[in-house]
Write a protein that holds these residues in place. Structure first.
Motif, mmCIF file in Angstrom:
data_model
loop_
_atom_site.group_PDB
_atom_site.id
_atom_site.type_symbol
_atom_site.label_atom_id
_atom_site.label_comp_id
_atom_site.label_asym_id
_atom_site.label_seq_id
_atom_site.Cartn_x
_atom_site.Cartn_y
_atom_site.Cartn_z
ATOM 1 N N ARG A 74 -5.715 2.101 -8.115
ATOM 2 C CA ARG A 74 -5.293 3.487 -7.917
ATOM 3 C C ARG A 74 -6.482 4.280 -7.378
ATOM 4 O O ARG A 74 -7.618 4.058 -7.801
ATOM 5 N N ARG A 77 -19.016 10.948 1.886
ATOM 6 C CA ARG A 77 -18.316 11.499 0.714
ATOM 7 C C ARG A 77 -19.191 11.402 -0.519
ATOM 8 O O ARG A 77 -19.285 12.331 -1.317
ATOM 9 N N GLU A 110 -8.837 2.850 9.472
ATOM 10 C CA GLU A 110 -8.126 1.709 8.880
ATOM 11 C C GLU A 110 -8.689 0.391 9.416
ATOM 12 O O GLU A 110 -8.790 -0.597 8.696
ATOM 13 N N GLN A 160 -9.814 11.483 -2.602
ATOM 14 C CA GLN A 160 -10.844 11.147 -1.603
ATOM 15 C C GLN A 160 -10.893 9.634 -1.367
ATOM 16 O O GLN A 160 -11.861 9.103 -0.830
ATOM 17 N N GLU A 161 -9.847 8.955 -1.824
ATOM 18 C CA GLU A 161 -9.714 7.497 -1.687
ATOM 19 C C GLU A 161 -10.799 6.741 -2.445
ATOM 20 O O GLU A 161 -11.125 5.601 -2.104
ATOM 21 N N LYS A 177 0.863 -1.198 0.000
ATOM 22 C CA LYS A 177 0.000 0.000 0.000
ATOM 23 C C LYS A 177 0.885 1.229 0.000
ATOM 24 O O LYS A 177 1.914 1.258 0.688
ATOM 25 N N TYR A 226 0.736 5.339 0.766
ATOM 26 C CA TYR A 226 -0.057 6.422 1.338
ATOM 27 C C TYR A 226 0.669 7.749 1.162
ATOM 28 O O TYR A 226 1.886 7.794 1.105
ATOM 29 N N GLY A 263 -16.805 13.418 5.705
ATOM 30 C CA GLY A 263 -16.006 12.214 5.396
ATOM 31 C C GLY A 263 -14.679 12.494 4.748
ATOM 32 O O GLY A 263 -14.005 11.569 4.304
ATOM 33 N N CYS A 264 -14.269 13.764 4.664
ATOM 34 C CA CYS A 264 -13.018 14.119 3.975
ATOM 35 C C CYS A 264 -11.820 13.801 4.879
ATOM 36 O O CYS A 264 -11.690 14.367 5.964
ATOM 37 N N ALA A 265 -10.963 12.888 4.398
ATOM 38 C CA ALA A 265 -9.843 12.424 5.219
ATOM 39 C C ALA A 265 -8.852 13.532 5.547
ATOM 40 O O ALA A 265 -8.172 13.484 6.566
ATOM 41 N N ASP A 266 -8.817 14.560 4.688
ATOM 42 C CA ASP A 266 -7.841 15.639 4.886
ATOM 43 C C ASP A 266 -8.029 16.344 6.229
ATOM 44 O O ASP A 266 -7.093 16.909 6.779
ATOM 45 N N LEU A 286 -7.907 8.683 11.657
ATOM 46 C CA LEU A 286 -7.515 8.024 10.403
ATOM 47 C C LEU A 286 -7.085 6.590 10.659
ATOM 48 O O LEU A 286 -7.449 5.673 9.921
ATOM 49 N N VAL A 308 -3.582 9.315 3.122
ATOM 50 C CA VAL A 308 -4.554 8.993 2.062
ATOM 51 C C VAL A 308 -3.954 7.918 1.144
ATOM 52 O O VAL A 308 -2.842 8.087 0.630
ATOM 53 N N THR A 309 -4.683 6.825 0.967
ATOM 54 C CA THR A 309 -4.178 5.740 0.116
ATOM 55 C C THR A 309 -4.168 6.196 -1.343
ATOM 56 O O THR A 309 -5.168 6.690 -1.849
#
Lengths: 332, 178
Positions: free
Chosen positions: A184, B42, B29, A188-189, A158, A160, B15-18, B25, A165-166
């Motif tokens: 890919r 999102r 996972e 926003q993943e 993986k 990141y 839902g924005c990971a930023d 976070l 963010v992946t």
């Protein structure tokens, strides 16, 4: 007494050697399975491993699959490849053949064959290995376990961003190090594309002529030359005769590659070519004088529009939402 | 507890990971339920942002006003239906509100259903409206297919220099002029 002493010392030495050998072998085994070493071997495998296989390539947009293509792949080390498009019907018969630095792309629907002169594969591999170290410095690489793809054991790697963010997930053959599956993701993943082998054989028998390509009779042949060496932005602006209009907004991690600008001819018109990169992936912004004003054209992974007397094309691995956001920030 | 916190934070940022802390976070996972929540949020945000802004064509208001029955004219079918629905001469506010709400729900339902039907090709619409073959030639577009194909080739060459780039066969699927 003396013999006993010598035997005792020898036993001690043997034990110490065994301990060191065990530690060394464990460390070597770990080094073999670090994500960086696996990716490095995967890049090298492109010029050392021959195979044939069947794979599916899927393109997504906002989480919805918009295109799915089935391909048969023939890869002969070090630098020969043939990709046949099998489905859907609209893509059947499409063909890609590359031998050394010459690449052919043929599409039966348009009866058009494009001959491209690309950098030699060995040069590409060398550059990729150099660039991989930069990725390791800016991204987090993780060995996320093992899995089975097309009946083969694989390492799951993986990648990141620094923000967690992946960006990419790769399934790499545990023995041959060929990448058997790649996913890919966008910022926003959301899944952006997926490539997965469903069959693979590492004992291929290539029929004579597998890597030959002759444009069919009546086919239009288009030649595309290798672009000139990259130059600085200032030099490119002088050469093209206008100033670059740069976007105010770029997705997180992307920046302009100021020393990798270029000026190319597109249908006889000078075009400024600006690359942006986040070390993993690349965006291209093409700018040229507009011949007329035209409607916005949204292609797959590209958007073209005219503004302020210029025609801009933005191209790269981004969602349409991100593309439009960049477009809106480009104000001539 | 961490799930509750994660879901509160997720709602706060759609839902924005930023905008999430590293603790949340790393929780995402591990927690499938929270990941699912994040994805739903999102998707909802993307759907809201992708709703088209509709504008009435010019002159529509004037046309509608022209067609409205003038005072003294015989009532049209629309008015007759309205009278049937609301028989009193003076509309009762309660009934009017209920009728309005029912109509709003029906319209919203219709729009939602239509949106669901259209959601898959939503992004495709742009592509579908622009191919040269459907617009009678390339001249209406900012770029011709031949020009775009050339740019795609150049971009692919650049992309091929990236360490983890896919091979050309994949690039041919991902980048197309239409």
């Amino acid at each position: 007494m003396k013999i006993t002493h010598i035997v005792g010392n020898l036993s001690r030495i043997a034990v110490i050697c065994t301990v060191f050998a065990t530690i060394a072998s464990v460390q070597m085994a770990e080094a073999e399975t670090t994500p960086l070493s696996i990716l490095r071997r995967s890049i090298n495998a492109r010029t050392t491993v021959s195979f044939t296989g069947l794979r599916t390539v899927v393109v997504f947009e906002n989480g919805q699959r918009v295109r799915e293509v089935r391909q048969r792949v023939y890869s002969q080390a070090p630098d020969r490849m043939r990709v046949e498009f099998l489905t859907p019907e609209s893509e059947r018969g499409r063909l890609h053949v590359s031998v050394g630095s010459i690449r052919w792309d043929y599409h039966p629907n348009t009866n058009r064959a494009v001959r491209i002169e690309a950098p030699p594969v060995r040069e590409k591999i060398r550059n990729r290995l150099d660039e991989l170290d930069r990725i390791a410095q800016t991204m987090t690489l993780q060995h996320a376990g093992r899995d089975t793809i097309a009946g083969r054991p694989t390492h799951v790697i993986k990648i990141y961003t620094a923000e967690g963010v992946t960006v990419q997930k790769s399934w790499i053959d545990g023995v041959h190090f060929v990448s058997l599956k790649t996913q890919r993701f966008d910022g926003q993943e959301n899944l952006r594309s997926s490539t997965e082998y469903t069959e693979i054989s590492y004992e291929p028998a290539f029929a004579p002529g597998t890597f030959d390509f002759e444009p069919p009779r009546g086919c239009t042949v288009v030649e595309s030359s290798r672009p000139a060496e990259p130059i600085s932005l200032a030099e490119a602006e002088r050469k093209v005769g206008f100033s670059a209009v740069l976007p105010e907004y770029l997705p997180r991690g992307y920046s302009l590659q100021r020393d990798r600008a270029n000026v190319i001819e597109v249908q006889g018109q000078k075009t400024l070519w600006l690359p942006f990169s986040n070390t993993m992936e690349t965006l291209s912004l093409f700018q040229r004088r507009a011949r007329s004003t035209g409607d916005v054209h949204q292609g797959s992974r590209s958007i073209t529009w005219t503004d302020g007397g210029f025609c801009f094309t933005l191209m790269g691995p981004l969602s349409r939402t991100e593309m439009r956001r960049i477009k809106q920030s480009i104000e001539p | 507890m961490i799930c509750k916190q994660a879901q509160e934070d997720l709602v706060g940022c759609w839902g924005c990971a930023d905008e999430l802390s590293s603790e949340i976070l790393s929780h995402l996972e591990e927690c499938e339920q929270c990941r699912h929540e994040a994805l739903l949020l999102r998707e909802t945000q993307v759907m809201l942002h992708s709703l088209p802004v509709e504008r009435a064509p010019e002159g529509l208001t004037a046309q509608i006003m022209d067609r409205l029955p003038h005072e003294g004219q015989q009532a049209g079918w629309g008015e007759r239906i309205a009278r049937w629905l609301v028989p009193e001469r003076r509309m009762q506010w309660g009934r009017a509100a209920a009728l309005g709400a029912a109509l709003a729900i029906a319209i919203a339902g219709g729009v939602y259903w239509y949106g669901q039907e259209q959601q898959t090709p939503l992004q495709e619409q742009v592509v579908a409206t622009t191919p040269a073959s459907e617009t009678g030639g390339d001249e209406r577009l900012a770029i011709t297919d031949a020009e775009l194909d050339e740019l795609i080739l150049k971009h692919q060459m650049l992309e091929m220099s990236q360490p983890l780039a896919d091979d050309v066969g994949v690039g041919l699927v991902v980048y197309t002029s239409r």
